[in-house]
Scaffold this motif. Structure first.
Motif, PDB file in Angstrom:
ATOM      1  N   GLY A  73      32.745  42.741  51.701  1.00 32.83           N
ATOM      2  CA  GLY A  73      31.902  42.298  52.809  1.00 32.83           C
ATOM      3  C   GLY A  73      31.992  43.281  53.958  1.00 32.83           C
ATOM      4  N   PRO A  74      31.693  42.851  55.179  1.00 27.26           N
ATOM      5  CA  PRO A  74      31.659  43.774  56.320  1.00 27.26           C
ATOM      6  C   PRO A  74      33.043  44.287  56.751  1.00 27.26           C
ATOM      7  CG  PRO A  74      31.267  41.541  57.058  1.00 27.26           C
ATOM      8  CD  PRO A  74      31.281  41.511  55.554  1.00 27.26           C
ATOM      9  N   ARG A  75      34.088  43.615  56.279  1.00 33.61           N
ATOM     10  CA  ARG A  75      35.454  44.080  56.563  1.00 33.61           C
ATOM     11  C   ARG A  75      36.271  43.967  55.293  1.00 33.61           C
ATOM     12  NH1 ARG A  75      39.001  39.659  57.569  1.00 33.61           N
ATOM     13  NH2 ARG A  75      37.883  37.700  57.805  1.00 33.61           N
ATOM     14  N   ILE A  76      37.326  44.723  55.231  1.00 39.85           N
ATOM     15  CA  ILE A  76      38.153  44.714  54.033  1.00 39.85           C
ATOM     16  C   ILE A  76      38.961  43.420  53.950  1.00 39.85           C
ATOM     17  CG2 ILE A  76      40.047  45.968  55.119  1.00 39.85           C
ATOM     18  CD1 ILE A  76      40.424  47.374  52.365  1.00 39.85           C
ATOM     19  N   ARG A  77      38.862  42.799  52.794  1.00 40.63           N
ATOM     20  CA  ARG A  77      39.607  41.568  52.504  1.00 40.63           C
ATOM     21  C   ARG A  77      40.079  41.675  51.062  1.00 40.63           C
ATOM     22  NH1 ARG A  77      35.996  36.589  54.358  1.00 40.63           N
ATOM     23  NH2 ARG A  77      37.979  35.521  54.115  1.00 40.63           N
ATOM     24  N   PHE A  78      41.338  41.382  50.836  1.00 40.22           N
ATOM     25  CA  PHE A  78      41.913  41.534  49.507  1.00 40.22           C
ATOM     26  C   PHE A  78      41.924  40.203  48.760  1.00 40.22           C
ATOM     27  CE2 PHE A  78      43.559  44.959  52.077  1.00 40.22           C
ATOM     28  CZ  PHE A  78      43.411  46.052  51.240  1.00 40.22           C
ATOM     29  N   PRO A  79      41.392  40.194  47.535  1.00 45.89           N
ATOM     30  CA  PRO A  79      41.440  38.963  46.745  1.00 45.89           C
ATOM     31  C   PRO A  79      42.871  38.680  46.278  1.00 45.89           C
ATOM     32  CG  PRO A  79      40.432  40.737  45.476  1.00 45.89           C
ATOM     33  CD  PRO A  79      40.683  41.269  46.853  1.00 45.89           C
ATOM     34  N   ALA A  80      43.170  37.430  46.074  1.00 54.11           N
ATOM     35  CA  ALA A  80      44.483  37.027  45.571  1.00 54.11           C
ATOM     36  C   ALA A  80      44.694  37.604  44.171  1.00 54.11           C
ATOM     37  CB  ALA A  80      44.575  35.505  45.532  1.00 54.11           C
ATOM     38  N   ALA A  81      45.942  37.890  43.847  1.00 54.98           N
ATOM     39  CA  ALA A  81      46.278  38.459  42.540  1.00 54.98           C
ATOM     40  C   ALA A  81      45.786  37.576  41.389  1.00 54.98           C
ATOM     41  CB  ALA A  81      47.777  38.679  42.436  1.00 54.98           C
ATOM     42  N   ALA A  82      45.837  36.269  41.555  1.00 53.80           N
ATOM     43  CA  ALA A  82      45.386  35.353  40.496  1.00 53.80           C
ATOM     44  C   ALA A  82      43.906  35.553  40.178  1.00 53.80           C
ATOM     45  CB  ALA A  82      45.643  33.909  40.896  1.00 53.80           C
ATOM     46  N   LEU A  83      43.113  35.918  41.163  1.00 53.50           N
ATOM     47  CA  LEU A  83      41.683  36.148  40.934  1.00 53.50           C
ATOM     48  C   LEU A  83      41.450  37.428  40.135  1.00 53.50           C
ATOM     49  CD1 LEU A  83      40.196  35.271  44.437  1.00 53.50           C
ATOM     50  CD2 LEU A  83      40.486  33.783  42.456  1.00 53.50           C
ATOM     51  N   MET A  84      42.327  38.392  40.309  1.00 46.22           N
ATOM     52  CA  MET A  84      42.173  39.687  39.643  1.00 46.22           C
ATOM     53  C   MET A  84      42.763  39.711  38.238  1.00 46.22           C
ATOM     54  SD  MET A  84      42.884  42.242  42.855  1.00 46.22           S
ATOM     55  CE  MET A  84      44.550  41.641  43.113  1.00 46.22           C
ATOM     56  N   ARG A  85      43.373  38.610  37.814  1.00 51.86           N
ATOM     57  CA  ARG A  85      44.043  38.540  36.507  1.00 51.86           C
ATOM     58  C   ARG A  85      43.175  39.073  35.367  1.00 51.86           C
ATOM     59  NH1 ARG A  85      48.543  38.741  35.513  1.00 51.86           N
ATOM     60  NH2 ARG A  85      49.179  37.271  37.076  1.00 51.86           N
ATOM     61  N   PRO A  86      41.871  38.751  35.262  1.00 53.73           N
ATOM     62  CA  PRO A  86      41.071  39.283  34.149  1.00 53.73           C
ATOM     63  C   PRO A  86      41.036  40.815  34.118  1.00 53.73           C
ATOM     64  CG  PRO A  86      39.909  37.488  35.218  1.00 53.73           C
ATOM     65  CD  PRO A  86      41.094  37.809  36.084  1.00 53.73           C
ATOM     66  N   LEU A  87      41.081  41.447  35.268  1.00 51.19           N
ATOM     67  CA  LEU A  87      41.097  42.909  35.316  1.00 51.19           C
ATOM     68  C   LEU A  87      42.478  43.440  34.951  1.00 51.19           C
ATOM     69  CD1 LEU A  87      39.121  43.341  38.656  1.00 51.19           C
ATOM     70  CD2 LEU A  87      38.234  43.682  36.347  1.00 51.19           C
ATOM     71  N   ILE A  88      43.502  42.824  35.511  1.00 53.51           N
ATOM     72  CA  ILE A  88      44.878  43.251  35.266  1.00 53.51           C
ATOM     73  C   ILE A  88      45.200  43.166  33.775  1.00 53.51           C
ATOM     74  CG2 ILE A  88      47.298  42.661  35.690  1.00 53.51           C
ATOM     75  CD1 ILE A  88      46.315  41.656  38.517  1.00 53.51           C
ATOM     76  N   GLU A  89      44.812  42.069  33.136  1.00 54.42           N
ATOM     77  CA  GLU A  89      45.100  41.873  31.715  1.00 54.42           C
ATOM     78  C   GLU A  89      44.437  42.922  30.831  1.00 54.42           C
ATOM     79  OE1 GLU A  89      43.895  37.822  31.059  1.00 54.42           O
ATOM     80  OE2 GLU A  89      45.819  37.029  31.784  1.00 54.42           O
ATOM     81  N   ARG A  90      43.338  43.499  31.286  1.00 57.16           N
ATOM     82  CA  ARG A  90      42.625  44.514  30.506  1.00 57.16           C
ATOM     83  C   ARG A  90      42.968  45.937  30.959  1.00 57.16           C
ATOM     84  NH1 ARG A  90      39.377  40.055  31.153  1.00 57.16           N
ATOM     85  NH2 ARG A  90      38.267  39.298  29.342  1.00 57.16           N
ATOM     86  N   GLY A  91      43.865  46.066  31.921  1.00 51.76           N
ATOM     87  CA  GLY A  91      44.258  47.387  32.404  1.00 51.76           C
ATOM     88  C   GLY A  91      43.165  48.101  33.176  1.00 51.76           C
ATOM     89  N   GLY A  93      41.487  49.189  36.635  1.00 48.87           N
ATOM     90  CA  GLY A  93      41.865  49.391  38.026  1.00 48.87           C
ATOM     91  C   GLY A  93      40.887  48.730  38.985  1.00 48.87           C
ATOM     92  N   LEU A  94      41.389  48.346  40.160  1.00 51.13           N
ATOM     93  CA  LEU A  94      40.559  47.729  41.195  1.00 51.13           C
ATOM     94  C   LEU A  94      40.906  48.354  42.542  1.00 51.13           C
ATOM     95  CD1 LEU A  94      38.621  45.201  41.956  1.00 51.13           C
ATOM     96  CD2 LEU A  94      40.742  44.222  42.784  1.00 51.13           C
ATOM     97  N   GLU A  95      39.892  48.803  43.228  1.00 48.10           N
ATOM     98  CA  GLU A  95      40.041  49.295  44.601  1.00 48.10           C
ATOM     99  C   GLU A  95      39.208  48.398  45.496  1.00 48.10           C
ATOM    100  OE1 GLU A  95      41.953  51.677  45.868  1.00 48.10           O
ATOM    101  OE2 GLU A  95      42.762  52.181  43.894  1.00 48.10           O
ATOM    102  N   THR A  96      39.802  47.912  46.563  1.00 44.96           N
ATOM    103  CA  THR A  96      39.116  47.014  47.489  1.00 44.96           C
ATOM    104  C   THR A  96      38.834  47.743  48.784  1.00 44.96           C
ATOM    105  OG1 THR A  96      40.242  45.093  46.556  1.00 44.96           O
ATOM    106  CG2 THR A  96      39.321  44.847  48.764  1.00 44.96           C
TER     107      THR A  96
END
Length: 126
Positions: A73-91, A93-96
């Motif tokens: 969005g208009p400012r940087i906000r980091f999603p909780a780790a639990a939300l990113m689990r589908p990405l983490i499990e597949r290896g 990378g995520l940049e916010t």
């Protein structure tokens, strides 16, 4: 802000962004979108940052990119780790970053031929 990306044939590019909108290729979107490096732009059913769920990131992960650029969005906000689990499990990378920076970063990586996805949260007035 207008962007003038270097384009590879068949690669999606962001040409501009502003409050509540993003221009990809020749289309202006006024809702959250997933922009894969190639293929169709996907309507990302996210009304705002607070509505994000792990299922939203699972939809992004299904595209199998090497990297996801998340525009929060208009400012940087980091999603909780639990939300990113589908990405983490597949290896994957995520940049916010804020959505403007995410658009610019996505263009650079896509122009390099990287398998990158822009996941941009847009809401009215942001």
């Amino acid at each position: 802000m207008k962007l003038h990306p270097d384009r590879l044939e068949g690669v999606n590019a962001v040409f501009g962004h502003g409050p509540g909108e993003i221009s990809v290729n020749t289309t202006v979107y006024r809702h959250s979108v997933i922009v894969p490096w190639v293929g169709e732009i996907i309507d990302w059913q996210v009304a705002g940052f607070e509505q994000l769920t792990a299922d939203h990131f699972a939809r992004v992960a299904a595209l199998k990119p090497e990297l996801v650029i998340f525009g929060s969005g208009p400012r940087i906000r980091f999603p909780a780790a639990a939300l990113m689990r589908p990405l983490i499990e597949r290896g994957i990378g995520l940049e916010t970053m804020d959505t403007g920076a995410a658009c610019r970063t996505y263009n650079v990586l896509a122009a390099e031929g990287r398998s990158v996805v822009l996941a941009a949260v847009l809401s009215a007035g942001t």
